[in-house]
Write a protein that holds these residues in place. Structure first.
Motif, PDB file in Angstrom:
ATOM      1  N   VAL A  74       0.873  -1.019  -0.089  1.00 18.74           N
ATOM      2  CA  VAL A  74      -0.049  -0.104   0.072  1.00 18.74           C
ATOM      3  C   VAL A  74       0.938   1.332   0.048  1.00 18.74           C
ATOM      4  CG1 VAL A  74      -2.105  -1.165   1.171  1.00 18.74           C
ATOM      5  CG2 VAL A  74      -0.092  -0.018   2.551  1.00 18.74           C
ATOM      6  N   GLY A  76       1.617   5.312  -1.803  1.00 21.14           N
ATOM      7  CA  GLY A  76       2.076   6.173  -2.951  1.00 21.14           C
ATOM      8  C   GLY A  76       1.973   7.519  -2.862  1.00 21.14           C
ATOM      9  N   GLU A  89      -0.544   3.663   4.991  1.00 18.44           N
ATOM     10  CA  GLU A  89       0.276   2.926   5.961  1.00 18.44           C
ATOM     11  C   GLU A  89      -0.402   2.808   7.139  1.00 18.44           C
ATOM     12  OE1 GLU A  89       1.290   5.348   4.054  1.00 18.44           O
ATOM     13  OE2 GLU A  89       3.020   4.918   3.048  1.00 18.44           O
ATOM     14  N   GLU A 278       2.703 -11.199   2.934  1.00 20.05           N
ATOM     15  CA  GLU A 278       2.930 -10.106   2.014  1.00 20.05           C
ATOM     16  C   GLU A 278       4.445  -9.896   1.695  1.00 20.05           C
ATOM     17  OE1 GLU A 278       3.227  -6.254   4.076  1.00 20.05           O
ATOM     18  OE2 GLU A 278       2.482  -7.275   5.789  1.00 20.05           O
ATOM     19  N   HIS A 281       8.632  -5.832   0.225  1.00 26.15           N
ATOM     20  CA  HIS A 281       8.765  -4.282  -0.624  1.00 26.15           C
ATOM     21  C   HIS A 281       7.652  -3.603  -0.314  1.00 26.15           C
ATOM     22  CE1 HIS A 281       6.260  -5.851  -3.855  1.00 26.15           C
ATOM     23  NE2 HIS A 281       6.964  -7.150  -3.703  1.00 26.15           N
ATOM     24  N   GLY A 282       7.825  -2.256  -0.944  1.00 23.66           N
ATOM     25  CA  GLY A 282       6.677  -1.257  -0.900  1.00 23.66           C
ATOM     26  C   GLY A 282       5.680  -1.221  -2.316  1.00 23.66           C
ATOM     27  N   SER A 283       4.979  -0.485  -2.628  1.00 28.46           N
ATOM     28  CA  SER A 283       4.193  -0.181  -3.717  1.00 28.46           C
ATOM     29  C   SER A 283       5.026   0.190  -5.131  1.00 28.46           C
ATOM     30  CB  SER A 283       3.091   0.667  -3.392  1.00 28.46           C
ATOM     31  OG  SER A 283       3.372   1.802  -3.541  1.00 28.46           O
ATOM     32  N   ALA A 284       6.262   0.360  -4.767  1.00 27.51           N
ATOM     33  CA  ALA A 284       7.072   0.758  -6.020  1.00 27.51           C
ATOM     34  C   ALA A 284       6.333   1.672  -6.856  1.00 27.51           C
ATOM     35  CB  ALA A 284       7.744  -0.576  -6.719  1.00 27.51           C
ATOM     36  N   ASP A 286       7.346   3.920  -8.931  1.00 23.12           N
ATOM     37  CA  ASP A 286       8.113   4.203 -10.036  1.00 23.12           C
ATOM     38  C   ASP A 286       7.963   3.244 -11.109  1.00 23.12           C
ATOM     39  OD1 ASP A 286       9.497   2.501  -8.132  1.00 23.12           O
ATOM     40  OD2 ASP A 286      11.306   2.972  -9.077  1.00 23.12           O
ATOM     41  N   ASN A 294       8.920  -7.441  -9.961  1.00 24.52           N
ATOM     42  CA  ASN A 294       9.118  -9.009  -9.633  1.00 24.52           C
ATOM     43  C   ASN A 294       8.084  -9.318  -8.469  1.00 24.52           C
ATOM     44  OD1 ASN A 294      10.328 -11.336  -8.900  1.00 24.52           O
ATOM     45  ND2 ASN A 294      12.425 -10.532  -8.506  1.00 24.52           N
TER      46      ASN A 294
HETATM   47  P1  NAD Z   1       9.527   0.346  -2.444  1.00 25.87           P
HETATM   48  O1  NAD Z   1       9.724  -1.134  -1.660  1.00 25.87           O
HETATM   49  O2  NAD Z   1       8.234   0.381  -2.855  1.00 25.87           O
HETATM   50  O3  NAD Z   1      10.603   0.696  -3.568  1.00 25.87           O
HETATM   51  C1  NAD Z   1      12.084   0.722  -3.499  1.00 25.87           C
HETATM   52  C2  NAD Z   1      12.705   0.411  -4.850  1.00 25.87           C
HETATM   53  O4  NAD Z   1      12.839  -1.002  -4.957  1.00 25.87           O
HETATM   54  C3  NAD Z   1      12.147   1.172  -5.839  1.00 25.87           C
HETATM   55  O5  NAD Z   1      13.035   1.492  -6.896  1.00 25.87           O
HETATM   56  C4  NAD Z   1      11.185  -0.255  -6.528  1.00 25.87           C
HETATM   57  O6  NAD Z   1      10.899   0.079  -7.925  1.00 25.87           O
HETATM   58  C5  NAD Z   1      11.909  -1.162  -6.265  1.00 25.87           C
HETATM   59  N1  NAD Z   1      11.091  -2.484  -5.894  1.00 25.87           N
HETATM   60  C6  NAD Z   1      10.058  -2.496  -4.989  1.00 25.87           C
HETATM   61  N2  NAD Z   1       9.596  -3.728  -5.178  1.00 25.87           N
HETATM   62  C7  NAD Z   1      10.077  -4.184  -6.296  1.00 25.87           C
HETATM   63  C8  NAD Z   1       9.678  -5.338  -7.048  1.00 25.87           C
HETATM   64  N3  NAD Z   1       8.594  -6.237  -6.536  1.00 25.87           N
HETATM   65  N4  NAD Z   1      10.238  -5.635  -8.093  1.00 25.87           N
HETATM   66  C9  NAD Z   1      11.185  -4.915  -8.689  1.00 25.87           C
HETATM   67  N5  NAD Z   1      11.504  -3.626  -8.069  1.00 25.87           N
HETATM   68  C10 NAD Z   1      10.747  -3.515  -6.892  1.00 25.87           C
HETATM   69  O7  NAD Z   1       9.907   1.396  -1.259  1.00 25.87           O
HETATM   70  P2  NAD Z   1       9.629   3.086  -1.357  1.00 25.87           P
HETATM   71  O8  NAD Z   1       9.826   3.510  -2.500  1.00 25.87           O
HETATM   72  O9  NAD Z   1      10.447   3.479  -0.221  1.00 25.87           O
HETATM   73  O10 NAD Z   1       7.859   3.308  -0.978  1.00 25.87           O
HETATM   74  C11 NAD Z   1       6.909   3.443  -2.053  1.00 25.87           C
HETATM   75  C12 NAD Z   1       5.799   3.394  -1.223  1.00 25.87           C
HETATM   76  O11 NAD Z   1       5.502   1.923  -0.674  1.00 25.87           O
HETATM   77  C13 NAD Z   1       5.615   4.171  -0.192  1.00 25.87           C
HETATM   78  O12 NAD Z   1       4.462   5.060  -0.001  1.00 25.87           O
HETATM   79  C14 NAD Z   1       5.728   3.483   1.146  1.00 25.87           C
HETATM   80  O13 NAD Z   1       5.205   4.194   2.158  1.00 25.87           O
HETATM   81  C15 NAD Z   1       5.001   2.267   0.634  1.00 25.87           C
HETATM   82  N6  NAD Z   1       5.635   1.036   1.343  1.00 25.87           N
HETATM   83  C16 NAD Z   1       4.468   0.087   1.711  1.00 25.87           C
HETATM   84  C17 NAD Z   1       4.992  -1.180   2.433  1.00 25.87           C
HETATM   85  C18 NAD Z   1       3.845  -2.063   2.317  1.00 25.87           C
HETATM   86  O14 NAD Z   1       2.535  -1.885   2.062  1.00 25.87           O
HETATM   87  N7  NAD Z   1       4.111  -3.124   3.351  1.00 25.87           N
HETATM   88  C19 NAD Z   1       6.160  -1.439   2.690  1.00 25.87           C
HETATM   89  C20 NAD Z   1       7.170  -0.352   2.290  1.00 25.87           C
HETATM   90  C21 NAD Z   1       6.728   0.820   1.818  1.00 25.87           C
END
Ligand code: NAD
Length: 359
Positions: A74, A76, A89, A278, A281-284, A286, A294
């Motif tokens: 979740v 973004g 969050e 779960e 990682h987050g919601s990525a 980008d 992945n």
């Molecule tokens: P993120 O984990 O979303 O991304 C960090 C980096 O890792 C980015 O460059 C992203 O493209 C890459 N990445 C992440 N997961 C990937 C995957 N499955 N495959 C390929 N590349 C991947 O962390 P962030 O950018 O700090 O956070 C983005 C959003 O996600 C924020 O709103 C944050 O609050 C939220 N978040 C949610 C959770 C959750 O739902 N449990 C956990 C962490 C962050």
């Protein structure tokens, strides 16, 4: 048998990685004759957009009627400006509380096929990394009394409180003992007992409990040493038991030494069999909507679900074997690509793992 699963697709890449995991679960079901029924529910930004709050009551109700829940991610930038209690969050913290999920289980395994992604020196890496971090999730400093106090002289101060009761320590330690029983029967309990009272109680309580599990070796380690040992000699660890804040930090460190964030799974558990599974990682945002995510972390979270909530050990192992087999064939998403990889998107990666299961 029929198994009910709530799916919290969430935001960003959440729906994409969940769809891939569902394809894999359906393949595992087809192979073994089980049926998985999925109910999609809202949380996070998607829930804020649809009903104005990050965790609608209905989501909790449906989760409570399921055997397990699968969560994408979740959050973004769209919702970043909202006040804390209305941010996506907040849904995460609330659902853990509403479902009584006090134990966070995070395996950090260096898959053979992904050895090269490990940032540690080859001689250290080759000792193998297969760690499960058992982190207390609903107590400690993140939930303790806190305040920021303004003073006339401008020297404001703020405090947060680390507090653990014997009962809170016992129930998380019990999870660690149960997990250790099925593994190498070794627990490292991490604390800061040289400074903190709460850690000294933690240590005493875990020690006392260890008498009930004579076949499990328990070692205490200070958190600063644990942070060093994880990069110096990670193969010494099997189950790591620790509190909320230390676990938050150490589980990320353990994750990092096993390579990509895109492959690491987790489970949040409470008293019974129900679990929320779960990727870490987050919601990525980008890469959301581009089919570049992945899905393996979510697929491996689904495997944890099969084993932990549904007791389907063979099916869980089949999913894990299929992930390994696909990686060994050098079929990769872009984040874990190597020389000569066949680079695929999120959807295709899910299909490839599903096909491997049905082979
Ligand atoms: P993120 O984990 O979303 O991304 C960090 C980096 O890792 C980015 O460059 C992203 O493209 C890459 N990445 C992440 N997961 C990937 C995957 N499955 N495959 C390929 N590349 C991947 O962390 P962030 O950018 O700090 O956070 C983005 C959003 O996600 C924020 O709103 C944050 O609050 C939220 N978040 C949610 C959770 C959750 O739902 N449990 C956990 C962490 C962050």
């Amino acid at each position: 048998m029929n198994y009910k699963i709530s799916v919290i697709d969430g935001d960003g890449i959440g729906p994409e990685v969940c769809a891939a995991a569902i394809a894999v679960l359906n393949a595992a079901g087809k192979k073994s004759g089980h049926k998985f029924e999925f109910s999609h529910v809202l949380m996070g930004g998607a829930a804020i957009d649809a009903c104005g709050e990050p965790l609608p009551k209905k989501t909790v109700e449906i989760c409570k009627k399921s055997g397990a829940a699968l969560l994408g991610a979740v959050g973004g930038p769209k919702w970043d400006g909202l006040p804390g209690h209305l941010r996506p969050e907040a849904g995460l913290l609330r659902i853990r509380k509403a479902l009584g999920l006090y134990a966070n289980i995070r395996p950090a395994i260096l898959l053979d096929a992904l050895k090269e992604t490990c940032p540690l020196r080859a001689d250290i890496r080759d000792g193998g990394i297969d760690i499960v971090v058992v982190r207390e999730l609903t107590g400690g400093i993140y939930f303790g009394k806190r305040n920021t106090v303004s003073r006339k002289n401008g020297n404001d101060y703020a405090y947060d409180t680390e507090k653990y009761s014997v009962k809170e320590i016992e129930r998380i330690a019990e999870k660690a003992f149960e997990i250790a029983k099925k593994r190498k029967k070794k627990i490292v309990s991490v604390d800061k007992a040289n400074v903190l009272d709460s850690s000294r109680l933690w240590r005493r309580t875990v020690r006392k409990m260890s008498a009930e599990y004579p076949d499990i070796e328990v070692t205490d380690m200070l958190v600063d040493n644990a942070a060093m040992q994880l990069v110096k000699n990670p193969s010494q660890f099997d189950v790591v038991l620790t509190g909320n804040m230390f676990g938050d930090i150490l589980s990320d460190e353990a994750a990092m030494i096993t390579g990509s964030i895109g492959i690491l799974a987790s489970a949040s558990l409470g008293k019974g069999r129900f679990g929320l599974y779960e990727p870490i990682h987050g919601s990525a945002p980008d890469i959301a909507g581009t089919d570049r995510a992945n899905p393996i972390a979510t697929v491996l979270s689904a495997a944890m679900m099969l084993r932990t909530s549904f007791d389907l050990d063979a099916e869980a192992a089949a999913v894990e074997r299929a992930v390994n087999a696909v990686l060994k064939k050098n079929i990769r998403t872009a984040d874990i690509k190597e020389n000569g990889s066949e680079i695929v998107g999120c959807k295709r990666m899910g299909e490839a793992i599903a096909e491997e299961i049905l082979r």
